[in-house]
Scaffold this motif. Sequence first.
Motif: not given
Length: 431
Positions: A288-296
């Motif tokens: 998984t990526d290391n951060q969440i996309d705050t826009t989506t």
Amino acid sequence: MDKIERNDAPSRLAPRAATGLRRWWPLPAIALLGLLSAATWRLTQSDPSAPAALAKGGRGPDAANRPVPVAAQPATIQPAFDVTLSALGTVIARNTVAVHARVDGELVKVAFREGQLVRAGELLAQIDPRPFQVVLDNAQGTLDRDKAQLANALVDLERYRGLIADDSIPKQQYDNQVALVQQDKALVMADQAQVDSAKLQLSFTQVTAPVSGRAGLRQVDAGNMVHPSDTSGLVVITEVQPINVVFPIPQDRLPLVRRRLTSGAGMQVDAYDSDGKTLLGTGILLTTDNQIDTTTGTVKLKAEFPNRDAALFPNQFVNARLHLDRIDHALTIPSAAVQRGAPGLYAYVVKQDNTVQIRPLKLGPTEGDRVQVIDGLAANERVVVDGLDKLREGATVELIDAAGGTAGADGVRKVTRADSKESRSNAPGAP
């Protein structure tokens, strides 16, 4: 005088005609009123065939008591109910390399075909090596000369060492010879570096593939001068076997995915075409990526596919389907049967007497057109999936079957929806 009397005759007859009209005018009015009364009486009389028509399905007060045609399906137990998560993904090459020339020179040969699968280290292009061969020969000559000088200095040093032991020469002369040997050694090392550099530059005239993959379109033709600073390079190579797919999932599903990855369980990922019907490949979730996309509110996942048949292509859009979990012996119903209202989530259950009952449900995950029922239903209970808009608690229903008008295994007569409509349209008194 007679003439005057004849002229006055019409004036004496006019009042008499008017008096006659006033006397007989009620007769036509009475006749018209009689006709209207007869027509009204005729229209208000009930048709003796109307009750039969209403009883057979026509409009009337008893129409609400007629069975409602519905389609129903039983709740079934699936041995393995796969819980998946679908998302739009992008195919990404495992490695993408733009091949550039590392030395200046004339491109004398292009050794690859556009679209060819090349292996790491395979020759792609040849740059004119002659100028670099000259530099190498010159460096090699300088190295040989300095090596000879070093050898002579070492011989003199050994001679001076014997003489200094007999005190035949001044010690300063001996020390000078030692320093000269060290200088010659340094020159030889510098010359060797020049030779190695020249060999390296000469090797750069052969442009080889840094990775295995598919060669793209040729960016330059033979006969052109190439430079390391060229922006387009010679060719772009993409590694497509294996290949990766990147797709986002909602952040609330991330904890489940992280637990599965941490436990070491391999999570299967399927890639489908844009229509979601043709399976292009099956792979394994990598990370998984290391951060969440705050826009989506989503997080990106990466999966790896062997891609042996080259069905996946870089930058291709695919429908990725991640297998989150598998539930054994899950009780499922069609998603179309689930309704939302005051009782919460519920479904209309068809009982043995062909009446429906509102049954609150506790649901699990949804997969495709079916949803798991945790509580509220038993296996083989029938739920209404079509004709829900006219149902109410306790309503009588008539089961329909779009495939044909056969009786079900439970003995309940099933007719087609078309037959039901035709029977109502052919009933006496039907509009």
